[in-house]
Enzyme design. Sequence first.
Site, mmCIF file in Angstrom:
data_model
loop_
_atom_site.group_PDB
_atom_site.id
_atom_site.type_symbol
_atom_site.label_atom_id
_atom_site.label_comp_id
_atom_site.label_asym_id
_atom_site.label_seq_id
_atom_site.Cartn_x
_atom_site.Cartn_y
_atom_site.Cartn_z
ATOM 1 N N CYS A 2 -13.913 -12.736 -12.907
ATOM 2 C CA CYS A 2 -15.067 -11.424 -12.953
ATOM 3 C C CYS A 2 -16.231 -12.144 -13.932
ATOM 4 O O CYS A 2 -15.918 -12.464 -14.805
ATOM 5 C CB CYS A 2 -14.408 -10.156 -13.231
ATOM 6 S SG CYS A 2 -13.030 -9.551 -12.311
ATOM 7 N N ARG A 28 -17.062 -17.308 -11.406
ATOM 8 C CA ARG A 28 -16.239 -16.518 -12.180
ATOM 9 C C ARG A 28 -15.575 -15.600 -11.525
ATOM 10 O O ARG A 28 -14.438 -15.338 -11.683
ATOM 11 C CB ARG A 28 -16.937 -15.552 -13.321
ATOM 12 C CG ARG A 28 -17.600 -16.675 -14.644
ATOM 13 C CD ARG A 28 -18.073 -15.442 -15.389
ATOM 14 N NE ARG A 28 -16.855 -14.838 -15.978
ATOM 15 C CZ ARG A 28 -16.346 -15.416 -17.352
ATOM 16 N NH1 ARG A 28 -16.872 -16.574 -17.634
ATOM 17 N NH2 ARG A 28 -15.218 -14.816 -17.598
ATOM 18 N N TRP A 76 -13.005 -10.725 -8.947
ATOM 19 C CA TRP A 76 -12.222 -11.418 -8.764
ATOM 20 C C TRP A 76 -10.913 -10.719 -8.816
ATOM 21 O O TRP A 76 -10.312 -10.403 -9.642
ATOM 22 C CB TRP A 76 -12.169 -13.010 -9.480
ATOM 23 C CG TRP A 76 -11.069 -14.037 -8.972
ATOM 24 C CD1 TRP A 76 -11.183 -14.953 -8.244
ATOM 25 C CD2 TRP A 76 -9.751 -14.120 -9.381
ATOM 26 N NE1 TRP A 76 -10.049 -15.846 -7.983
ATOM 27 C CE2 TRP A 76 -9.111 -15.310 -8.635
ATOM 28 C CE3 TRP A 76 -8.774 -13.190 -10.426
ATOM 29 C CZ2 TRP A 76 -7.689 -15.374 -9.196
ATOM 30 C CZ3 TRP A 76 -7.355 -13.827 -10.756
ATOM 31 C CH2 TRP A 76 -7.071 -14.820 -9.925
ATOM 32 N N ASN A 102 -13.890 -6.558 -17.037
ATOM 33 C CA ASN A 102 -13.185 -7.961 -16.552
ATOM 34 C C ASN A 102 -11.807 -8.146 -17.634
ATOM 35 O O ASN A 102 -12.053 -7.580 -18.805
ATOM 36 C CB ASN A 102 -14.138 -8.944 -17.231
ATOM 37 C CG ASN A 102 -13.457 -10.398 -17.038
ATOM 38 O OD1 ASN A 102 -12.616 -10.613 -16.301
ATOM 39 N ND2 ASN A 102 -14.216 -11.359 -17.781
ATOM 40 N N GLY A 103 -10.971 -8.381 -16.873
ATOM 41 C CA GLY A 103 -9.502 -8.271 -17.500
ATOM 42 C C GLY A 103 -8.610 -7.438 -16.999
ATOM 43 O O GLY A 103 -8.621 -6.967 -15.737
ATOM 44 N N GLU A 469 -4.154 -35.062 -10.317
ATOM 45 C CA GLU A 469 -5.526 -34.519 -10.071
ATOM 46 C C GLU A 469 -6.083 -34.576 -9.071
ATOM 47 O O GLU A 469 -6.766 -33.660 -8.185
ATOM 48 C CB GLU A 469 -6.517 -34.958 -11.317
ATOM 49 C CG GLU A 469 -7.926 -34.384 -11.294
ATOM 50 C CD GLU A 469 -8.064 -33.149 -11.409
ATOM 51 O OE1 GLU A 469 -7.246 -32.280 -11.608
ATOM 52 O OE2 GLU A 469 -8.952 -32.445 -11.160
ATOM 53 N N LYS A 473 -7.499 -31.428 -6.558
ATOM 54 C CA LYS A 473 -8.726 -31.360 -6.031
ATOM 55 C C LYS A 473 -8.771 -31.253 -4.637
ATOM 56 O O LYS A 473 -9.306 -30.366 -4.043
ATOM 57 C CB LYS A 473 -9.588 -32.356 -6.402
ATOM 58 C CG LYS A 473 -10.890 -32.522 -6.949
ATOM 59 C CD LYS A 473 -10.957 -32.041 -8.333
ATOM 60 C CE LYS A 473 -10.259 -30.825 -8.954
ATOM 61 N NZ LYS A 473 -10.520 -30.433 -10.226
ATOM 62 N N GLU A 476 -7.479 -27.560 -3.409
ATOM 63 C CA GLU A 476 -8.422 -26.664 -3.864
ATOM 64 C C GLU A 476 -9.594 -26.484 -2.798
ATOM 65 O O GLU A 476 -10.075 -25.238 -2.702
ATOM 66 C CB GLU A 476 -9.118 -27.177 -5.406
ATOM 67 C CG GLU A 476 -8.792 -26.156 -6.456
ATOM 68 C CD GLU A 476 -9.451 -26.831 -7.661
ATOM 69 O OE1 GLU A 476 -9.524 -27.798 -8.034
ATOM 70 O OE2 GLU A 476 -10.009 -25.983 -8.301
ATOM 71 N N HIS A 492 12.619 -40.624 -4.044
ATOM 72 C CA HIS A 492 13.703 -39.648 -4.394
ATOM 73 C C HIS A 492 13.702 -38.417 -3.566
ATOM 74 O O HIS A 492 14.021 -37.224 -3.892
ATOM 75 C CB HIS A 492 13.718 -39.496 -5.819
ATOM 76 C CG HIS A 492 14.124 -40.612 -6.771
ATOM 77 N ND1 HIS A 492 15.264 -41.226 -6.740
ATOM 78 C CD2 HIS A 492 13.334 -41.483 -7.495
ATOM 79 C CE1 HIS A 492 15.475 -42.249 -7.565
ATOM 80 N NE2 HIS A 492 14.148 -42.582 -8.011
ATOM 81 N N LYS A 591 -13.340 -19.601 -11.671
ATOM 82 C CA LYS A 591 -13.536 -20.664 -12.883
ATOM 83 C C LYS A 591 -12.733 -20.211 -13.882
ATOM 84 O O LYS A 591 -12.273 -21.471 -14.657
ATOM 85 C CB LYS A 591 -15.133 -20.760 -13.002
ATOM 86 C CG LYS A 591 -15.412 -21.825 -13.842
ATOM 87 C CD LYS A 591 -15.481 -23.234 -13.154
ATOM 88 C CE LYS A 591 -15.885 -24.436 -14.249
ATOM 89 N NZ LYS A 591 -15.345 -25.585 -13.447
HETATM 90 C C1 F6R Z 1 -9.008 -26.825 -11.042
HETATM 91 C C2 F6R Z 1 -9.534 -26.202 -12.271
HETATM 92 C C3 F6R Z 1 -8.382 -25.317 -13.030
HETATM 93 C C4 F6R Z 1 -8.726 -25.350 -14.489
HETATM 94 C C5 F6R Z 1 -7.799 -24.520 -15.190
HETATM 95 C C6 F6R Z 1 -7.835 -24.511 -16.662
HETATM 96 O O1 F6R Z 1 -10.174 -27.699 -10.637
HETATM 97 O O2 F6R Z 1 -10.825 -26.078 -12.794
HETATM 98 O O3 F6R Z 1 -7.456 -25.857 -12.749
HETATM 99 O O4 F6R Z 1 -8.567 -26.727 -15.044
HETATM 100 O O5 F6R Z 1 -7.999 -23.198 -14.722
HETATM 101 O O6 F6R Z 1 -9.156 -24.143 -16.944
HETATM 102 P P1 F6R Z 1 -9.759 -24.349 -18.268
HETATM 103 O O7 F6R Z 1 -10.144 -25.754 -18.499
HETATM 104 O O8 F6R Z 1 -10.877 -23.722 -18.583
HETATM 105 O O9 F6R Z 1 -8.648 -23.922 -19.242
#
Ligand code: F6R
Length: 596
Positions: A2, A28, A76, A102-103, A469, A473, A476, A492, A591
């Site tokens: 949000c 966000r 969000w 937000n929250g 990772e 990616k 996602e 395994h 984000k």
């Molecule tokens: C994936 C991504 C998330 C963040 C996670 C932690 O691309 O961006 O997995 O890495 O939400 O976010 P931060 O680093 O802001 O604590």
Amino acid sequence: MCGIIGCVGRGDGTLETLVHGLSKLEYRGYDSAGVALTAAGRGVDICKCAGEIEDLRETLADRTLSGEVGVGHTRWSTHGPPTDENAHPHMDCTDDVAVVHNGIIENYQSIRDELTRAGHTFTSDTDTEVVPHLIEDALDDGADAEDAVRTAIARLEGSYAIAAVVAGQEAIFAARNDSPLVLGVGDDALYLASDVPAFRDHTDRVVYLDDGEFARLDGGWTVTQADGTVVEKTVDTVDWDPEETGKSGYDHYMLKEIHEQPRALRQCLRGRVDELGGTVDVGDLGDLSPTGVQFVACGTSYHAALYAAQLFQAAGVPAQAFLASEYASGVPPIGDALVVGITQSGETADTLSALREAHRRGARTMAVTNTVGSTAARECDHAFYIRAGPEIGVAATKTFASQLAASNLLALATAGGDARGIVPALRDLPGDVQALLDDSAAPAVAETYEDAAAYFFIGRGLNYPVALEGALKMKEITYKHAEGFAAGELKHGPLALVTENTPVFAVVTGDGEMARKTIGNVKEVEARNAPVVAVTDGASDVERYADHVLTLPETHPRAASVLANVQLQLVSYHVAARLGRSIDKPRNLAKSVTVE
Ligand code: F6R
């Protein structure tokens, strides 16, 4: 998650300032959005709808909305689906109060029951809607607007950043607890937002609110505690340009941010490595000889934590990486350990909560973050900035590369070890990333495998977090099934998933024991007819077993993992682009995840 924006003092430009600010905050949250405006002697006008900011713009095109004070929100969902009704702002029964939030308000149900019994009517499923009704009650009891908002806030438990406007008042009232809020101080106008990019086009002067603080923005600004005591706040200056938050001609922020990695890495390393002496200087981070290090982080940052822990272990310092959301349960007592939260945003609720738990247990804490003034940076004993610059795409890219570079600096400064081996490789890393970006086979690989049933990623040692990772990616932004495995684990169980429709990306760097063993695993998948994409520096003969090769410049193994990740970012990006996915704003994601 949000985004909140507010502004006072922009006259006729208020609505456009709000909507533009929301577009900068869309990373966000982007399932619904809305704005509320008022002015002296006027009621409150709101406009809100499900969808993205563009949908809000279209809805606004059919409306006449004006006012000189306003707040806006991009959502969000946490309580209730993304519908017009659940979009913020929310109003009271008289339509005189509008609130964005937000929250999560944890005690909203009991407040809602109480207000319903008292005759209030609710129109949404959200926790937020109790706030305007509480304000309405306080106004009915004779409180002035500011006191009414304070009275409402005092009832809330949970996490919130809240901004409210009240009909006819040329002021915004705001409060923060566990959710970021920052004031922007312009020459003629004042702003309020969840994050600086929302108003960076108008001012670079900012005031970060702390938990428990209340702000009033009108002709001037004041910050007070809940009991009204004035807090003297510092006005900081942000050091990045507004252009850094634009797309600069790239189709997506994610692609732009992948290409910004050379610059991000240069910024991270600048002034911190002394090549001649083979030493690093991380500034004053307190006692850098802990008996052990615990890393806490989520998602991509957790993968950086897995990488960082290996660097410390290699230097003889016991180190472990924990998923922040699992940290509170079952982690042994800390003793003299340093607890390091790796968090791009510095606002991730799970990571903050793990750091607070560590603090309660008497540990020293450090935030490794991209966000100056973030909650993690302010609450921890020390902050180490990765200096990647603003990252707008929801999928973390350049911040991951910078987290890995920063981990190298910290490991060298804290644990010691052979700096001379890695320092030249760090120096060359930005150039090596650039060379890779200029000539990558990733688009061709993406074209070949865009229709794959699933994607698997394998690696050992420092390349294991890279495999994780790579898979994160891919899932996602393409919405397709992808998994990362420690290469040795494949046999395994996961090997049962491998078919001719599941390309396996094998990250193999160097020509040591780990490379040889991973090549053994590559042969296992090749024997099951799975296509193999080798991500390699060419030091081993893995290419012999591969259908495609993503080449890395030759370098130190620690830097090779950073480079391998860039190739995998590009593959995911190009698969997602070919599939027409919403790359910068993947479905269901946000984000900054400020709820646990
Ligand atoms: C994936 C991504 C998330 C963040 C996670 C932690 O691309 O961006 O997995 O890495 O939400 O976010 P931060 O680093 O802001 O604590």
